[in-house]
Design an enzyme around this catalytic site. Structure first.
Site, PDB file in Angstrom:
ATOM      1  N   LEU A  11       0.823  -1.219   0.000  1.00  0.00           N
ATOM      2  CA  LEU A  11       0.000   0.000   0.000  1.00  0.00           C
ATOM      3  C   LEU A  11       0.855   1.266   0.000  1.00  0.00           C
ATOM      4  O   LEU A  11       0.603   2.197   0.750  1.00  0.00           O
ATOM      5  CB  LEU A  11      -0.947  -0.017   1.199  1.00  0.00           C
ATOM      6  N   GLY A  12       1.899   1.281  -0.857  1.00  0.00           N
ATOM      7  CA  GLY A  12       2.706   2.497  -1.019  1.00  0.00           C
ATOM      8  C   GLY A  12       1.980   3.461  -1.944  1.00  0.00           C
ATOM      9  O   GLY A  12       0.748   3.401  -2.108  1.00  0.00           O
ATOM     10  N   ASN A  33      -0.131  -5.109   3.627  1.00  0.00           N
ATOM     11  CA  ASN A  33       1.103  -4.338   3.504  1.00  0.00           C
ATOM     12  C   ASN A  33       2.112  -4.835   4.530  1.00  0.00           C
ATOM     13  O   ASN A  33       1.735  -5.230   5.635  1.00  0.00           O
ATOM     14  CB  ASN A  33       0.812  -2.848   3.745  1.00  0.00           C
ATOM     15  N   GLY A 131       1.587   6.125 -15.207  1.00  0.00           N
ATOM     16  CA  GLY A 131       0.685   7.251 -14.951  1.00  0.00           C
ATOM     17  C   GLY A 131       0.945   7.863 -13.589  1.00  0.00           C
ATOM     18  O   GLY A 131       0.264   8.812 -13.202  1.00  0.00           O
ATOM     19  N   GLY A 132       1.937   7.307 -12.868  1.00  0.00           N
ATOM     20  CA  GLY A 132       2.233   7.836 -11.534  1.00  0.00           C
ATOM     21  C   GLY A 132       1.061   7.642 -10.592  1.00  0.00           C
ATOM     22  O   GLY A 132       0.141   6.854 -10.862  1.00  0.00           O
ATOM     23  N   LYS A 184       6.758  -1.640 -20.875  1.00  0.00           N
ATOM     24  CA  LYS A 184       6.785  -0.568 -19.868  1.00  0.00           C
ATOM     25  C   LYS A 184       8.194   0.031 -19.767  1.00  0.00           C
ATOM     26  O   LYS A 184       8.375   1.246 -19.618  1.00  0.00           O
ATOM     27  CB  LYS A 184       6.330  -1.114 -18.498  1.00  0.00           C
ATOM     28  N   HIS A 187       8.651   2.220 -22.684  1.00  0.00           N
ATOM     29  CA  HIS A 187       7.845   3.426 -22.420  1.00  0.00           C
ATOM     30  C   HIS A 187       8.657   4.408 -21.575  1.00  0.00           C
ATOM     31  O   HIS A 187       8.762   5.588 -21.873  1.00  0.00           O
ATOM     32  CB  HIS A 187       6.549   3.036 -21.695  1.00  0.00           C
ATOM     33  N   ARG A 289      21.313  12.018 -17.763  1.00  0.00           N
ATOM     34  CA  ARG A 289      20.921  11.917 -16.340  1.00  0.00           C
ATOM     35  C   ARG A 289      22.118  11.529 -15.489  1.00  0.00           C
ATOM     36  O   ARG A 289      22.296  12.037 -14.384  1.00  0.00           O
ATOM     37  CB  ARG A 289      19.822  10.877 -16.153  1.00  0.00           C
TER      38      ARG A 289
END
Ligand code: NDP
Length: 472
Positions: A11-12, A33, A131-132, A184, A187, A289
């Site tokens: 549950l982060g 969790n 989608g954060g 992903k 992406h 980066r």
């Protein structure tokens, strides 16, 4: 008590948002969790959705709370914690149940986990979620890999919680085992390139034209009205317009210029190299980066060499047009590379990745969502043989219009002493890609000279050697 339809571990940031999204779409969900106290806090703070949340204080309780066949989403930190959760779940679940890893796993781990679970009766889905926090809460883009049969069993919940583009769900099964996590990963690497190019444009505006954050914000905001319309440009405008609560200064001006990364960019570059697919704009973004993180070394180098950035004299209005179009061209080249890597991975990994579907599920929900992705979906959909976006007629037209601007801004930036690694790599890739006769004839001659590797002639088939005047 009524059983839950699905379970979730972790549950982060992402897991709690996904769980609320699932509950909101009418599904009863059991949650667990590692830090167990979080489970009760989560339910207590779930408001009207709390009725559909079943708090579990152990994995055994979680397994007991779900109606078989039990789908369980794992949304914890990627790597070892995922293996630990799978190992523990194996003891609790039984044949027919489905374990879904929704974190940012390295797809090699996903393939291994898939194979390890195969034969145990448990199905395994490796699922990329983009989608954060907001996306997870209100509609992410979902990229799944595993057996198609296991996807069909959870499809209704996952499409219900996904983002929708004109009513179409941005969730799909993309192929066996690691396909979803691979997509992903790519992406995210396109996201690296996109963000780096936007930052380079910001650098030209800030250092080449001497503009402040508050002047740059409306320029980006204006671009969201045109072909650059995308989430990342939109948030760039919002971020540049925001003030720091402590100093009252634009918040970007007090943020240290050191960017973090978690690995998906690096993994993409490694895979692109392994597959032999050029992804130079993405590579440049990942390297940028890394260089950004070397703050101390950069400061020392600035002392040694001086910064030597000069103001750009080009008329501002004309330059702004070039920046907008040049960014468009750079983006197209970076996306072309990302899609080419996915096309190249399809065969060796046995995935047969559906490029049109991938472009379609990226149109909403995910971080790289943009107007252009709709055009990409159409371009790949029209011609199944198109594996490089640069060859799709719509994009040939767009590049023909936009590449002179990319050339202009790369030239202007180089003259001014401003680094534009991703934009210049994109331009070099485009120029090399469209060069029917390149310069590697000289490389072949040298290879033959020192290593007797032989070369092909333009006029006679077969392997040949040159008249080098020494024993080869
Ligand atoms: P958070 O740091 O917010 O939450 C991490 C969760 O993992 C917590 O529930 C934590 O439990 C749990 N956890 C950590 N270590 C262990 C362990 N050893 N055993 C069991 N549980 C553990 O991370 P996020 O929600 O941001 O990320 C989760 C996954 O989603 C990652 O793979 C991430 O890369 C991916 N992701 C993240 C996105 C984002 O925007 N944040 C976007 C897309 C994917 P505890 O409360 O006990 O610490």
């Amino acid at each position: 008590m009524e059983k839950a339809e699905i379970g979730l571990i972790g549950l982060g940031t992402m897991g709690s948002s996904l769980a609320l999204n699932i509950a909101e779409k009418g599904h009863r969900i059991a949650v667990f969790n590692r830090t167990v106290s979080r489970v009760d806090t989560f339910k207590a703070e779930a408001g009207p959705l709390a009725d559909r949340i079943v708090p579990c204080h152990s994995l055994a309780e979680l397994a007991e709370a779900i109606r078989p066949p039990r789908p369980v989403i794992i949304m914890v930190v990627a790597g070892k914690p995922v293996d630990e959760q799978i190992a523990a779940l194996r003891e609790m679940l039984s044949a027919g149940d489905i374990v879904i890893d929704a974190g940012n796993a390295n797809f090699h781990d996903t393939v291994r986990r898939f194979n390890e679970l195969e034969g145990s009766g448990l199905a395994f889905i490796g699922m990329g979620v983009s989608g954060g926090k907001e996306g997870a809460r209100h509609g992410p883009s979902i990229m799944a890999g595993g057996t198609e049969e296991s996807w069909r069993r959870v499809e209704n919940v996952l499409t219900a919680i996904s983002a929708k583009f004109k009513g179409e769900p941005c969730a799909a099964w993309l192929g066996p085992d690691g396909a979803g996590h691979f997509v992903k990963t790519i992406h995210n690497s396109i996201e690296y390139a996109d963000m780096q190019m936007i930052a380079e444009i910001y650098g030209i505006l800030r250092d080449g034209l001497g503009m402040g954050a508050k002047e740059i914000a409306p320029i980006f905001a204006g671009w969201t009205e045109g072909r650059l319309n995308s989430y990342l440009i939109e948030i760039a405008a919002r971020v540049l317009g925001a003030d720091d609560a402590k100093t009252g200064e634009p918040v970007v001006d007090i943020i240290l210029d050191r960017a973090g990364q978690k690995g998906t960019g690096k993994w993409s570059v490694i895979e692109a190299q392994q597959l032999g697919i050029p992804a130079t704009a993405i590579e440049a973004a990942v390297a940028a980066r890394v260089l950004s993180s070397m703050k101390g070394e950069r400061l020392a180098a600035e002392n040694a060499y001086g910064r030597n950035v000069s103001r750009i004299s080009e008329p501002k209005k004309a330059l702004l047009k070039h920046l907008e179009l040049g960014l468009l061209a750079g983006k197209i080249a970076a996306y072309a590379q990302g899609f080419a890597v996915m096309a190249g991975a399809s065969k060796p990994f046995g995935w047969n990745l559906p490029l049109p579907t991938i472009a379609r599920i990226w149109r909403a929900g995910c971080i790289i969502r943009s107007q252009m992705l709709d055009q990409m979906a159409e371009a790949f959909g029209k011609d199944a043989a198109t594996t490089n976006l640069l060859m799709a007629p719509t994009f040939v037209r767009m590049m023909n219009e936009a590449h002179p601007s990319l050339r202009r801004i790369v030239a202007v930036a180089a003259e001014a002493g401003l680094p534009v690694p991703a934009l210049s790599s994109a331009l070099a890739y485009f120029d090399a890609y469209r060069q029917g006769r390149g310069t590697s004839n000289l490389i072949q001659a040298q290879r033959d000279f020192f290593g007797a590797h032989g070369f092909e002639r333009i006029d006679t088939p077969g392997a040949h050697h040159g008249p080098w005047g020494h024993d080869q």
